[in-house]
Design an enzyme around this catalytic site. Structure first.
Site, mmCIF file in Angstrom:
data_model
loop_
_atom_site.group_PDB
_atom_site.id
_atom_site.type_symbol
_atom_site.label_atom_id
_atom_site.label_comp_id
_atom_site.label_asym_id
_atom_site.label_seq_id
_atom_site.Cartn_x
_atom_site.Cartn_y
_atom_site.Cartn_z
ATOM 1 N N PHE A 2 22.595 24.514 -31.012
ATOM 2 C CA PHE A 2 21.502 24.550 -31.977
ATOM 3 C C PHE A 2 20.416 25.491 -31.461
ATOM 4 C CE2 PHE A 2 23.602 20.443 -31.877
ATOM 5 C CZ PHE A 2 23.926 20.220 -33.207
ATOM 6 N N SER A 42 28.795 18.647 -36.596
ATOM 7 C CA SER A 42 27.714 18.220 -35.711
ATOM 8 C C SER A 42 26.369 18.456 -36.378
ATOM 9 C CB SER A 42 27.765 18.999 -34.392
ATOM 10 O OG SER A 42 28.940 18.697 -33.678
ATOM 11 N N CYS A 49 22.662 15.385 -30.798
ATOM 12 C CA CYS A 49 23.830 15.873 -31.524
ATOM 13 C C CYS A 49 24.732 14.701 -31.873
ATOM 14 C CB CYS A 49 24.585 16.883 -30.671
ATOM 15 S SG CYS A 49 26.082 17.510 -31.455
ATOM 16 N N THR A 51 27.998 13.235 -34.604
ATOM 17 C CA THR A 51 29.155 13.703 -35.356
ATOM 18 C C THR A 51 29.265 12.982 -36.696
ATOM 19 O OG1 THR A 51 30.338 14.172 -33.302
ATOM 20 C CG2 THR A 51 31.663 13.955 -35.306
ATOM 21 N N ALA A 69 26.296 6.041 -29.973
ATOM 22 C CA ALA A 69 27.005 5.237 -28.976
ATOM 23 C C ALA A 69 26.053 4.677 -27.930
ATOM 24 C CB ALA A 69 28.096 6.073 -28.322
ATOM 25 N N HIS A 107 21.844 17.693 -26.441
ATOM 26 C CA HIS A 107 22.092 16.619 -25.481
ATOM 27 C C HIS A 107 20.749 16.224 -24.868
ATOM 28 C CE1 HIS A 107 26.265 18.684 -24.995
ATOM 29 N NE2 HIS A 107 26.201 17.966 -26.101
ATOM 30 N N THR A 152 7.074 25.840 -27.311
ATOM 31 C CA THR A 152 6.656 26.538 -26.098
ATOM 32 C C THR A 152 5.656 25.670 -25.348
ATOM 33 O OG1 THR A 152 6.953 28.697 -27.141
ATOM 34 C CG2 THR A 152 5.561 28.617 -25.178
#
Length: 202
Positions: A2, A42, A49, A51, A69, A107, A152
């Site tokens: 991404f 995704s 991220c 699914t 999860a 992640h 930033t």
């Protein structure tokens, strides 16, 4: 992969704990075209991220289902999500897409807590605090992803750092609703992580 450029704000319409609470099935409403969402796709949800396992249309809104999860529930703000929670959404990059933010894996590394919010003319300044483990990857003028938004870094002091948010970002993401005490997902810059690892190995 991404870029941290949010393309929609979704809303959780239902949350169903499964596997003795170790898995949460989320149904998220959005404005994406249903025809463009394939099972297995995704989608970054507040920087995480996830699914797609199903999708459809309900009235005038598209929806998609994802599973959060145990690790996601333990390490991210997903543990606090509930029906009505608004989420910054970003579709996965396709070859040829503009890299408008920075390289984001989706992640999340952990959580940052908002220490303070200062509303300025046409902008907002947020000070956040994170863990010492993650703070070593944060540098002034470097990139960071907060709740899926590429930002930033403005200033850094030990385990705290600040970001300045422009009006457009306040409008098209969930950042406009942030306040002191809120927790947000944080993903440090991949380049900073690799640089730190190279230094450690010398």
């Amino acid at each position: 992969m991404f870029t941290g450029i949010v393309t929609d704000i979704g809303e959780i319409v239902s949350l169903t704990p499964t596997a003795q609470g170790q898995l949460h099935r989320l149904r998220i409403a959005c404005r994406y075209d249903r025809a463009t969402i394939a099972d297995g796709a995704s989608i970054a949800c507040n920087g995480v991220c996830l699914t797609v396992v199903a999708s459809g249309v309900d009235g005038d809104r598209t929806w998609f289902d994802v599973d959060a999860a145990a690790e996601t529930l333990a390490l991210t703000t997903a543990k606090h999500w509930k029906a009505g929670t608004k989420l910054n959404l970003e579709r996965a990059l396709k070859i040829g897409d503009e890299l408008g933010g920075h390289i984001v894996a989706g992640h999340a590394d952990g959580i940052a807590t908002i220490v303070s919010r200062e509303d300025l003319p046409d902008m907002a300044r947020f000070e956040l605090r994170t863990t010492r483990e993650l703070a070593r990857f944060i540098a002034t003028k470097g990139s960071i992803t907060l709740d899926g938004v590429s930002l930033t870094i403005n200033t850094v002091a030990d385990v705290t750092f600040s970001v300045l948010i422009i009006p457009h970002t306040l409008t098209v993401t969930t950042i406009g609703g942030w306040k002191a005490g809120n927790e947000v997902n944080i993903e440090v810059d991949l380049m900073a992580r690799y640089a730190a690892r190279l230094t450690e190995m010398k």
